[in-house]
Design a protein around this motif. Structure first.
Motif, PDB file in Angstrom:
ATOM      1  N   TRP A  62     -45.823   6.535   4.047  1.00 29.48           N
ATOM      2  CA  TRP A  62     -46.477   6.064   2.814  1.00 29.48           C
ATOM      3  C   TRP A  62     -45.799   4.827   2.216  1.00 29.48           C
ATOM      4  N   GLN A  63     -44.925   4.185   3.000  1.00 27.03           N
ATOM      5  CA  GLN A  63     -44.265   3.040   2.398  1.00 27.03           C
ATOM      6  C   GLN A  63     -45.222   1.859   2.188  1.00 27.03           C
ATOM      7  N   ASN A  64     -46.356   1.862   2.866  1.00 26.77           N
ATOM      8  CA  ASN A  64     -47.348   0.798   2.680  1.00 26.77           C
ATOM      9  C   ASN A  64     -48.516   1.256   1.826  1.00 26.77           C
ATOM     10  N   GLU A  65     -48.498   2.495   1.300  1.00 26.71           N
ATOM     11  CA  GLU A  65     -49.570   3.003   0.459  1.00 26.71           C
ATOM     12  C   GLU A  65     -49.289   2.645  -1.005  1.00 26.71           C
ATOM     13  N   PRO A  66     -50.252   2.004  -1.668  1.00 23.03           N
ATOM     14  CA  PRO A  66     -50.038   1.627  -3.086  1.00 23.03           C
ATOM     15  C   PRO A  66     -49.900   2.836  -4.016  1.00 23.03           C
ATOM     16  N   GLN A  67     -50.574   3.957  -3.725  1.00 25.24           N
ATOM     17  CA  GLN A  67     -50.546   5.146  -4.590  1.00 25.24           C
ATOM     18  C   GLN A  67     -49.557   6.206  -4.109  1.00 25.24           C
ATOM     19  N   ALA A  68     -48.650   5.813  -3.230  1.00 28.79           N
ATOM     20  CA  ALA A  68     -47.728   6.796  -2.671  1.00 28.79           C
ATOM     21  C   ALA A  68     -46.800   7.392  -3.738  1.00 28.79           C
ATOM     22  N   TRP A  69     -46.502   6.624  -4.787  1.00 22.99           N
ATOM     23  CA  TRP A  69     -45.576   7.113  -5.818  1.00 22.99           C
ATOM     24  C   TRP A  69     -46.105   8.367  -6.505  1.00 22.99           C
ATOM     25  N   ILE A  70     -47.490   8.467  -6.561  1.00 21.27           N
ATOM     26  CA  ILE A  70     -48.067   9.658  -7.197  1.00 21.27           C
ATOM     27  C   ILE A  70     -47.715  10.905  -6.397  1.00 21.27           C
ATOM     28  N   TRP A  71     -47.883  10.814  -5.059  1.00 19.52           N
ATOM     29  CA  TRP A  71     -47.573  11.971  -4.222  1.00 19.52           C
ATOM     30  C   TRP A  71     -46.062  12.291  -4.251  1.00 19.52           C
ATOM     31  N   ILE A  72     -45.272  11.230  -4.328  1.00 23.06           N
ATOM     32  CA  ILE A  72     -43.820  11.453  -4.396  1.00 23.06           C
ATOM     33  C   ILE A  72     -43.446  12.194  -5.679  1.00 23.06           C
ATOM     34  N   VAL A  73     -44.043  11.819  -6.790  1.00 21.59           N
ATOM     35  CA  VAL A  73     -43.769  12.497  -8.058  1.00 21.59           C
ATOM     36  C   VAL A  73     -44.229  13.940  -8.010  1.00 21.59           C
ATOM     37  N   ILE A  74     -45.421  14.178  -7.424  1.00 26.19           N
ATOM     38  CA  ILE A  74     -45.931  15.546  -7.326  1.00 26.19           C
ATOM     39  C   ILE A  74     -44.996  16.410  -6.482  1.00 26.19           C
ATOM     40  N   ILE A  75     -44.566  15.853  -5.330  1.00 27.69           N
ATOM     41  CA  ILE A  75     -43.651  16.609  -4.464  1.00 27.69           C
ATOM     42  C   ILE A  75     -42.347  16.914  -5.196  1.00 27.69           C
TER      43      ILE A  75
END
Length: 304
Positions: A271-284
Motif C-alpha cells: 500500500w505504499q503507492n495507495e493514496p488512502q492507505a493511511w486509513i487502513w493503517i489507522v484502522i489496523i
C-alpha cells in the motif's frame, strides 16, 4: 532566689532558684549544704528523670520531666525540673520553660495544709503530671481532625502535620515512661517507705497520675503510628496504580510507533503507492490497540 515559708508555724521553707538568671555560686552552695555534682544535675537541661538519696545528709534530689507548654517546631517537648528535699527545706530549681508550675504550687500551698516537705514534693509531682492531660486531649482532637482531612485528600502538608503530632507524642511518651520509672523506684526505696501515711498517699497519687499519663500517651502514639503506616500504604498503592497506567499507555503507544516506523523505512511495503492507505493503517492500529488493551486488562484483573 526566693524563699517562702509554709507548714505549721512556718517552720518549713520553700527556696525557688532560677537556673538561668541566678549564679549558683559557692556561697549559695554552702548556705544550703549542696555540692557541685548535685547542682550540675539540677542545672542540666538534658538530664533525664531520676532521683538520688543521700542517707548521711538525709537529702533527696529528684529530677522530673515537665511539659514544655511553649510549642516549638509544631510539637510539644518536655523539660526537666529539679526538686531537692533536705530536712525542713524544699528547693526548686526551675527555668523559663517550666516556670508555669510555680504558680500552680503556690495555689496548692494556699488551699491545702502541708505538714512536711515530702508531702509538698509528692503533691508537686501530681500537679506536674496533670498538666499533660489538657495537651493530650488537644492532641487527640487534632489527630481526629487531621485524620478526617486526610480521608478526603492526602496531601504533603497534612502528612507533615501528622508527622509533627507523632514526633511530639514520642517526646511525651518517653517523658511519661521515665516519670513512672523514677516514681516506682522512689516508692520502693526503704527510706521513703518509712514516711507517714499522708506522704505515702500523696506519692501513690503521683504514681497513679504518672501511670495514667504513660498509658494515654502510649495509646495515642500507637494510633498515630497506625495512621501514618496506613496513609503510607495508600500513597504507595496510588504510586503503583499510576505506574501501572503509565506502563499500559507506553505499551499502547508503542503499537503506533512500530506500525508507523515500518512505513518510515526505505524498503518496499504494501500500500505504499495507495493514496488512502493511511486509513487502513489507522484502522489496523486501532484494532491492535483494542486487542492489546483487552489482553492487558485481563492480565491486570488476574493479578488483582
Amino acid at each position: 532566689m526566693i524563699e517562702k515559708r509554709f507548714g505549721n508555724n512556718n517552720e518549713l521553707s520553700w527556696i525557688i532558684i532560677h537556673s538561668e538568671r541566678e549564679m549558683i555560686d559557692k556561697q549559695l552552695v554552702e548556705d544550703y549544704g549542696l555540692d557541685k555534682e548535685l547542682v550540675s544535675y539540677a542545672l542540666d537541661k538534658n538530664e533525664r528523670a531520676h532521683f538520688e538519696y543521700n542517707v548521711k545528709l538525709d537529702r533527696l534530689l529528684l529530677i522530673f520531666n515537665l511539659l514544655d507548654i511553649t510549642k516549638e517546631d509544631n510539637y510539644y517537648e518536655t523539660t526537666p525540673m529539679a526538686f531537692i528535699v533536705q530536712q525542713n527545706q524544699f528547693i526548686t530549681i526551675f527555668n523559663a520553660r517550666n516556670a508555669y508550675l510555680l504558680e500552680k504550687l503556690e495555689n496548692y500551698l494556699a488551699n491545702n495544709t502541708v505538714l512536711t516537705c515530702q508531702q509538698f514534693l509528692f503533691a508537686s509531682l501530681t500537679i506536674a503530671s496533670k498538666e499533660y492531660f489538657p495537651v493530650l486531649d488537644q492532641l487527640d482532637r487534632d489527630k481526629d481532625m487531621l485524620n478526617a482531612k486526610l480521608r478526603k485528600r492526602t496531601t504533603k502538608q497534612l502528612l507533615l502535620e501528622l508527622s509533627d503530632l507523632e514526633t511530639g507524642l514520642v517526646y511525651l511518651l518517653t517523658a511519661g515512661n521515665q516519670n513512672v520509672f523514677v516514681l516506682e523506684q522512689l516508692r520502693n526505696h526503704p527510706h521513703i517507705q518509712k514516711l507517714g501515711s499522708i506522704e505515702l498517699e500523696e506519692l501513690d497519687d503521683a504514681l497513679i497520675e504518672a501511670r495514667q499519663l504513660a498509658a494515654m500517651t502510649q495509646l495515642d502514639s500507637q494510633i498515630l503510628q497506625q495512621l501514618s503506616g496506613a496513609y503510607n500504604n495508600i500513597l504507595n498503592n496510588n504510586l503503583n496504580d499510576n505506574l501501572t497506567m503509565l506502563t499500559i499507555l507506553s505499551i499502547l503507544l508503542a503499537v503506533l510507533a512500530v506500525i508507523t516506523g515500518f512505513f518510515g523505512m526505505n524498503v518496499p511495503l504494501p500500500w505504499q503507492n495507495e493514496p488512502q492507505a493511511w486509513i487502513w493503517i489507522v484502522i489496523i492500529a486501532l484494532v491492535l490497540w483494542l486487542i492489546i488493551a483487552q489482553v492487558l486488562k485481563l492480565v491486570m484483573r488476574r493479578q488483582g
